[in-house]
Design an enzyme around this catalytic site. Structure first.
Site, PDB file in Angstrom:
ATOM      1  N   TYR A  62       2.859   5.204   6.523  1.00  0.00           N
ATOM      2  CA  TYR A  62       3.869   4.554   5.544  1.00  0.00           C
ATOM      3  C   TYR A  62       5.090   4.115   5.966  1.00  0.00           C
ATOM      4  O   TYR A  62       5.247   3.112   6.004  1.00  0.00           O
ATOM      5  CB  TYR A  62       3.560   5.385   4.331  1.00  0.00           C
ATOM      6  CG  TYR A  62       4.479   4.482   3.166  1.00  0.00           C
ATOM      7  CD1 TYR A  62       3.822   3.440   2.563  1.00  0.00           C
ATOM      8  CD2 TYR A  62       5.794   5.077   2.884  1.00  0.00           C
ATOM      9  CE1 TYR A  62       4.441   2.798   1.673  1.00  0.00           C
ATOM     10  CE2 TYR A  62       6.533   4.447   1.623  1.00  0.00           C
ATOM     11  CZ  TYR A  62       5.788   3.428   1.102  1.00  0.00           C
ATOM     12  OH  TYR A  62       6.658   2.776   0.261  1.00  0.00           O
ATOM     13  N   ARG A  71       0.887  -1.131   0.135  1.00  0.00           N
ATOM     14  CA  ARG A  71      -0.012  -0.009  -0.043  1.00  0.00           C
ATOM     15  C   ARG A  71       0.903   1.005  -0.010  1.00  0.00           C
ATOM     16  O   ARG A  71       1.663   1.495   1.058  1.00  0.00           O
ATOM     17  CB  ARG A  71      -0.920  -0.054   1.162  1.00  0.00           C
ATOM     18  CG  ARG A  71      -1.836   1.106   1.163  1.00  0.00           C
ATOM     19  CD  ARG A  71      -2.797   1.193   2.224  1.00  0.00           C
ATOM     20  NE  ARG A  71      -4.142   1.846   2.276  1.00  0.00           N
ATOM     21  CZ  ARG A  71      -4.292   3.080   2.639  1.00  0.00           C
ATOM     22  NH1 ARG A  71      -3.091   3.629   2.985  1.00  0.00           N
ATOM     23  NH2 ARG A  71      -5.300   4.032   2.471  1.00  0.00           N
TER      24      ARG A  71
END
Length: 326
Positions: free
Chosen positions: A149, A80
């Site tokens: 992230y 992702r």
């Protein structure tokens, strides 16, 4: 590509094969007859080759058994990815589902299936966001991720090291900086479009330093890590080996596009203030801040240096952009 290592015929699984890095890597590895390459993409992707194996969305429940048959090497590039304007209420939880839980599931199943080496494409965001007022990042310094992230990628790295410590599967971690090359999108594509149209840009006086890596150099480094004995258990940063300011990058890209760059020498402090007013501090950091990495470890342990120069890579990227814009 660099041909220092001569691996025997082996099956290489590449996840994320429909992505920017994965797609280029698959095509390059296919040029080596000693490899049998199996591209893997998620089932909702559309830009994949006919020989691609499709899997459901990556999570802790993903069954990788079909992919792992006879696999000896894995390059895990699926993730992702980082987005500038995250909309998820709990972004870290969403990143963890794919980047941590999905990676653990693949690695555990790979180790059980007898995979020899697992190469994980991580991110420089594990090191941190910038190198303003400090030396370049190194591969073995303490990580300091800030955003969800980067945190998820760091957690995945830790889990992979744990799996490797209790199995026979070797793990190699690669943290690229900004990757560019033919087909690049996002900010790099926008930059080329601005330059090709002769738009006046206020970035003529930025004195930062940023590391970049061409897709050709990154994939060459991944190739070397596939079987080099000294890559086992190691973490590497990878770049083109030469750092540029934003101003210099714009000038060199314009030259590659065969256009003249029109850069106004506005003070960087003015640009930073404007970014704050517009609530785009992240963009200010990318334009005015520094992010440098050292690749001395790559040279020392693996004997690797980038095979193509920034000038060559920018020309290839620019030519591809111009062809696509016709």
């Amino acid at each position: 590509m660099n041909q220092q290592i001569k691996p025997s015929h082996k099956r290489v699984v590449v996840t994320g094969s429909s992505g920017f890095v994965g797609k280029f890597l698959v095509e390059k590895l296919k040029t080596f007859k000693e490899f049998s390459v199996l591209p893997v993409a998620r089932s909702f992707k559309t830009n994949f080759n006919e020989d691609t194996v499709l899997v459901a969305d990556i999570s802790k429940l993903t069954d990788w058994s079909e992919v792992l048959k006879d696999a000896e090497l894995i390059v895990h590039a699926a993730a992702r990815v980082h987005v500038m304007d995250e909309t998820a209420v709990d972004a870290l939880s969403e990143y963890r589902k794919v980047n941590v839980e999905g990676t653990i599931a693949l690695a555990e199943q790979a180790a059980a299936a007898g995979v020899k080496r697992f190469i994980y494409i991580s991110s420089i965001k594990v090191n941190g966001e910038h190198t303003n007022n400090r030396e370049p990042f190194t591969a073995d310094e303490s990580p300091a991720p800030i955003d969800p992230y980067g945190i998820s990628k760091k957690e995945a790295e830790d889990c992979l090291r744990d799996i490797s410590s209790r199995t026979t599967m070797e793990v190699t971690i690669i943290r690229p900086v900004l990757v560019y090359g033919p087909g690049v999108r996002a900010n790099f594509q926008t930059m080329m479009r601005w330059l090709s149209k002769g738009i006046i840009l206020p970035f003529g006086n930025i004195r930062n330093k940023r590391s970049l890596v061409s897709i050709q150099n990154l994939c060459d480094f991944i190739y070397i890590c596939l079987e080099h004995p000294c890559a086992a258990g190691e973490t590497f940063l990878v770049s083109d080996g030469v750092d540029l300011s934003t101003s210099d990058l714009l000038k060199q890209t314009a030259e590659a596009l065969s256009v003249k760059s029109i850069l106004l020498p506005l003070p960087s402090q003015f640009l930073k203030l404007a970014a704050v007013i517009l609530r785009r501090g992240d963009l200010s950091q990318r334009l005015c801040g520094s992010l440098q990495v050292s690749i001395e470890k790559n040279k020392r342990l693996l004997g690797w240096s980038p095979p193509i120069t920034i000038k060559e890579a920018l020309k290839i990227t620019a030519d591809d952009f111009l062809e696509r814009e016709k």
